[in-house]
Write an enzyme that holds these catalytic residues in place. Structure first.
Site, short mmCIF file in Angstrom:
data_model
loop_
_atom_site.label_atom_id
_atom_site.label_comp_id
_atom_site.label_asym_id
_atom_site.label_seq_id
_atom_site.Cartn_x
_atom_site.Cartn_y
_atom_site.Cartn_z
N ASN A 16 10.00 -0.17 3.09
CA ASN A 16 8.59 -0.55 3.13
C ASN A 16 7.93 -0.49 1.75
OD1 ASN A 16 9.05 2.31 3.60
ND2 ASN A 16 6.83 2.51 3.79
N HIS A 17 8.56 0.18 0.80
CA HIS A 17 7.99 0.24 -0.57
C HIS A 17 8.60 -0.82 -1.50
CE1 HIS A 17 5.47 3.76 -0.09
NE2 HIS A 17 6.45 4.36 0.55
N HIS A 60 15.86 1.28 7.69
CA HIS A 60 14.77 2.01 7.06
C HIS A 60 13.61 2.08 8.05
CE1 HIS A 60 12.96 3.51 3.31
NE2 HIS A 60 11.83 3.03 3.80
N ASP A 69 17.01 7.90 -0.02
CA ASP A 69 15.91 7.48 -0.90
C ASP A 69 15.87 8.26 -2.22
OD1 ASP A 69 15.34 6.93 1.91
OD2 ASP A 69 13.41 6.16 1.28
N HIS A 106 14.13 6.51 4.80
CA HIS A 106 12.66 6.43 4.87
C HIS A 106 11.96 7.77 5.08
CE1 HIS A 106 8.58 5.10 5.66
NE2 HIS A 106 8.60 5.63 6.84
FE LIG Z 1 11.37 6.23 0.82
FE LIG Z 2 10.11 4.09 3.23
#
Ligand SMILES: [Fe+2]
Ligand SMILES: [Fe+2]
Ligand SMILES: [Fe+2]
Ligand SMILES: [Fe+2]
Ligand SMILES: [Fe+2]
Ligand SMILES: [Fe+2]
Ligand SMILES: [Fe+2]
Ligand SMILES: [Fe+2]
Lengths: 259, 259, 259, 259
Positions: free
Chosen positions: C67-68, C149, C8, C174
């Site tokens: 998730n983002h 993730h 990330d 994640h």
């Molecule tokens: Fe992240």
């Molecule tokens: Fe995430």
């Protein structure tokens, strides 16, 4: 002596229900004191000084909050000064505002209002059982009202049962759906799992259906806005026993104001 | 035509409420078909063949389940054979048992019963909206009843609104607290967020208070057992419109049988 | 043949680590293809066209998300057109963008990149096991890389083990913390639970400590912003076996660029 | 002075790794004190007196626990008497056992060991930040070791950063996956997000793969049992500074014992 409890007021529609229906209910039911949950009163998210003032003007005495307490940053401007706004008591020490209030009525009767937040499926706060037990040892009031703003029915029913006989009323808020389980528990505490939604009838929990359904089916972020149209008023009337600080009866209220 | 819906039957106390109260309700209300949630029927956790048979004998036609479906391993012995036992449809493909059933009444009317599990604060299952939409394209029935066994009111109200006009009834189970929001939605679907508990009155969700309160206050593991004493029957009666497959009315039911 | 995976990338600090360190790593390790997680690349929340372009310019071939994905609305403007941006495959059908891509290298080798989202403690999406199994039956590629993730180690290790021998690499993203469990599993799939943070060293998961600590201790809402100062590059190099589509080795990478 | 930390010991395989590898590590690294997480030591779930005694015999000085503390009821028989068994300190007051211990070494050095449980995605306990802050004001020790048994990396990294300079070491347990982020933080506290699994290598978090994968793919309940075969030892060695009660270095350890 009678106290009226009002469930989560959602946005303009919810405030309109209060404005149009509260005065008559106060009159007809001979209500002495009004407690309402205001965590969604400003556009569905949090509260502002202006909105709180509007609700006090309609006849609400005390506003309780919940997991949406801080959604509108406007609250930080007046929460320290407003003696009638109660945020969850089991937030960390040092949290702005107050977690309970004690109000003296013209009759001299003292009513304590406590707001607690649930932990199951909700927020990381101190144990509501432990905090309420501590508080009850500290305060003096003729009647204690607890707004337990929580998700899980086990936690809500559990808190009601645990403090049965120790407080006048435990009522739940947060789910925006009125429950049909209002009753006086064996030791005299009035209990109801959720007062329900005060807001637009044709909605999902007071918000426009389209956004919520899109969120539920696509998982994409959505902007939620307050629904309009006919609006409902949900809550309960508790009749209190001045001799023992407990409840004689609790009767749920649901009225619709057609737009 | 009338269908009776019964909320989560919890253990022996719940089964006794069914035994003592169901026959009269069927008679007085002229009920044609009975659907009940049985996920807690055996000792509060799951179901067995014997318990299912007992409930059928009392007059229940179809049993739906929920997140407690597999709590009692006895279910694996008969779920494949029992045409009247419905587990959540949105479990993974290959899950034992069936997620819906279609039942032909003596009148020739076909009633479909679907069980769905919520995802918010609950289990990792397929999207209930997507799965129900697919299923409705596949099946033929005069009336479709959906038991949406879910926690969050947003998801429950959302599903009701989403399928309004497409199914006869969406009713919720799982919280063991009856809600007061039963109504026919604008497009003709009967809806109610939760039918409520069929089980011991002096309890927390049907279980003995002591264990649940100890769990809530100590966080230590507890053995939960079914409460005894007076027992309640919770549910709703839906009156159906044979012309359009939708609902004329939904009326909630709560009766207490004193022990 | 070697593929570089990057964990990330958080905000400007993360992008600087990529800019300053990626070219040398590509040269020294003789990397043929670069996959990076970009869900936090724009200010810590989501991605924009400009930021994606910047990252491609630095030498990244494919960006995966998580998730983002939708935090920055800018993504909706270009996700349909950008063949190198991959969002979780197990989002509902109809979700904008693509859940996997197949890329042909100059050598003629075809690399598939799939992005999956976990469900435990995370989002309500379709089963990652089921969806990946289906996809593997549909696509043809020499090597399949899966960015899983997810939050829970059980789900991440589980997916790696389940598809061991079926894909070239399962890597996790994640948590923003690099794990030390990189290895080739018994049947030839390279696996690592989390590649770790590409972003500011003196931070909490790439964000300024003050805001995160205030959130953790006060539970009050906070604005989180990307931390600055020395920045780290986290990931792994996978050496692939052209004969069987699996992995010879996986070696984790962590380098710090001093500001 | 050196302290050895050992990550979650899972069942017989984990205990065998300790038995076979711990003596040599103590010798070679000249370890003065050994702290190990024992929440899964008995068959993967909890601990018994016999298992604790076995681990002490192998050279472990103190055992910390976590969310699985009470899985094996055997713990209630000896937790009050065992001064070397530490359960989470942020459980409710009145919880059996102790949440911290202070141990005097032959050298006269006093080592405090505290166990804390995370709240994010985990259990409803008191705030770990608040509780640790209170405790640090109460106790006197030369070095304080904190086993933060938690799921979310934000909470774990956050606690490490918050108490940087106030305790000798914050180490994480619970995920059963070793992280690669061990380091001495700017103010002198040694930190590592997770020590990792001490247990069977060919497993999912120490348990047999088959059961966990069946649970993940079918959502049906499964019996989990401890995996066998080669077993690994995961942890870290912290070198301490006697002058300031902080850390000079932290080095992660992972060794495999081939069966
Ligand atoms: Fe992240
Ligand atoms: Fe995430
Ligand atoms: Fe609310
Ligand atoms: Fe709320
Ligand atoms: Fe139930
Ligand atoms: Fe349930
Ligand atoms: Fe744990
Ligand atoms: Fe563990």
């Amino acid at each position: 002596m009678k106290v009226l409890l009002i469930g989560d007021i959602v946005g303009r529609a919810g405030r309109r229900a209060v404005r149009e229906l509260l005065p008559d209910i106060i009159d007809e039911e001979e209500i002495d004191f009004v407690i309402a949950n205001g965590e969604n009163a400003a556009g569905g998210f949090g509260i502002t000084k202006k909105v709180a003032q509007e609700l006090y003007n309609y006849g609400i005495d005390v506003l309780t909050m919940g997991n949406h307490t801080w959604d509108n940053k406007g609250i930080f401007k007046f929460i320290e000064d407003d003696q009638n706004l109660i945020r969850p008591y089991n937030y960390p020490s040092g949290t702005p505002g107050r977690g309970y209030g004690i109000y003296e009525l013209d009759s001299g009767v003292k009513v304590a209002v406590v707001n607690l937040l649930g932990r199951i499926f909700l927020d990381n706060v101190a144990c509501p059982f432990e905090k309420l037990e501590e508080l009850l040892n500290e305060i003096e009031a003729d009647f204690v009202f607890v707004d337990f703003h929580a998700e899980a029915t086990s936690e809500k029913v559990g808190l009601g049962r645990y403090f049965d006989g120790q407080v006048a009323t435990v009522f739940g808020t947060h789910t925006h759906v009125q429950t049909a389980d209002e009753k006086v528990l064996p030791n005299g505490t009035a209990y109801m799992t959720d007062l329900g939604l005060t807001g637009a009838v044709d909605s999902i929990l007071g918000m426009k259906k389209e956004g919520v359904l899109k969120k539920l089916t696509t998982q994409l972020p959505q902007r939620f806005s307050v629904a309009t149209g006919d609006t409902q008023f949900c809550g309960a009337v508790v009749d209190l026993d001045l001799e023992n600080g407990l409840a004689n009866s609790i009767i749920k209220v649901r009225e619709v104001y057609q737009n």
